[in-house]
Write an enzyme that holds these catalytic residues in place. Structure first.
Site, short mmCIF file in Angstrom:
data_model
loop_
_atom_site.label_atom_id
_atom_site.label_comp_id
_atom_site.label_asym_id
_atom_site.label_seq_id
_atom_site.Cartn_x
_atom_site.Cartn_y
_atom_site.Cartn_z
N ASP A 193 -91.22 -132.44 -56.76
CA ASP A 193 -90.23 -131.70 -57.74
C ASP A 193 -91.27 -131.36 -58.90
O ASP A 193 -92.07 -132.41 -59.27
CB ASP A 193 -89.24 -132.61 -58.43
CG ASP A 193 -88.05 -131.85 -59.06
OD1 ASP A 193 -87.14 -131.53 -58.45
OD2 ASP A 193 -88.61 -131.42 -60.12
N ILE A 194 -91.46 -130.60 -59.62
CA ILE A 194 -92.34 -130.21 -60.52
C ILE A 194 -91.95 -131.19 -61.91
O ILE A 194 -92.63 -131.16 -62.84
CB ILE A 194 -92.45 -128.92 -61.08
CG1 ILE A 194 -91.13 -128.20 -61.29
CG2 ILE A 194 -93.48 -128.07 -60.44
CD1 ILE A 194 -91.28 -126.78 -61.93
N ASN B 75 -77.25 -131.28 -55.23
CA ASN B 75 -76.18 -130.59 -56.78
C ASN B 75 -75.68 -129.26 -56.20
O ASN B 75 -76.34 -128.54 -55.60
CB ASN B 75 -77.04 -130.40 -57.89
CG ASN B 75 -77.48 -131.77 -58.24
OD1 ASN B 75 -77.14 -132.85 -58.18
ND2 ASN B 75 -78.92 -131.66 -59.00
N VAL C 277 -81.43 -124.00 -58.81
CA VAL C 277 -81.94 -123.28 -57.69
C VAL C 277 -80.88 -123.03 -56.69
O VAL C 277 -80.57 -123.97 -56.01
CB VAL C 277 -83.32 -123.92 -57.29
CG1 VAL C 277 -83.88 -122.99 -56.27
CG2 VAL C 277 -84.18 -124.17 -58.57
N HIS D 149 -81.10 -128.02 -51.60
CA HIS D 149 -82.07 -128.82 -51.62
C HIS D 149 -81.75 -130.18 -51.69
O HIS D 149 -80.78 -130.34 -52.69
CB HIS D 149 -83.37 -128.48 -52.48
CG HIS D 149 -82.65 -128.29 -54.00
ND1 HIS D 149 -82.27 -127.02 -54.33
CD2 HIS D 149 -82.49 -128.90 -55.29
CE1 HIS D 149 -81.46 -126.97 -55.54
NE2 HIS D 149 -81.85 -127.99 -56.14
N MET D 150 -82.30 -131.34 -50.91
CA MET D 150 -81.86 -132.64 -51.15
C MET D 150 -83.02 -133.20 -51.97
O MET D 150 -84.01 -133.19 -51.74
CB MET D 150 -81.84 -133.16 -49.75
CG MET D 150 -81.50 -134.61 -49.78
SD MET D 150 -81.81 -135.47 -48.19
CE MET D 150 -80.12 -134.68 -47.59
#
Ligand code: 5GP
Length: 114
Positions: free
Chosen positions: A30-31, A87, A96, A100-101
């Protein structure tokens, strides 16, 4: 709904720090990490939200879990423990719209979440 930046990451059109890849799943850092280890595991097909999981694509979700478990072992955090989170939409805090997990490890997680 239009594709997201995650489709471009899957196609390697934009860079990401990839830590896991198989035929179904990509895992990258993650960024904006929220823990010492914060990786996003995403399916290589676009499923917009948790609401869009159905019998035709649920195998991808199982593969996300398998990938996260393998990664936890690989980095030696499986016994310490970790958190996986997905989420959904506004109240869930989804930003997004390609599921995504979040895989979070390396520190004590709190409960209940904020
Ligand atoms: P969400 O809020 O939808 O559950 O999580 C989206 C996550 O994607 C956030 O934690 C955010 O930091 C991360 N993110 C957004 N854009 C990018 C990007 O271009 N590259 C990477 N590596 N992470 C991103």
């Amino acid at each position: 709904m239009a594709e997201t930046i995650f489709s471009k990451i899957i196609r390697k059109e934009i860079p990401a720090d990839i830590v896991y890849e198989d035929d179904y799943v990509l895992g990258f850092k993650d960024i904006n990490p929220q823990a010492p280890f914060h990786v996003l595991f995403i399916p290589k097909v676009r499923i917009a939200t948790h609401n869009d999981i159905d019998n035709s694509n649920v195998d991808y979700v199982a593969k996300l879990h398998l990938a996260a478990g393998k990664y936890a072992k690989e980095i030696g955090e499986d016994e310490n423990g970790y958190r996986v989170v997905m989420n959904c939409n506004g109240n869930g805090g989804q930003t997004v719209f390609h599921i995504h997990m979040h895989f979070l490890a390396g520190r004590q997680m709190n409960w209940p979440p904020g």
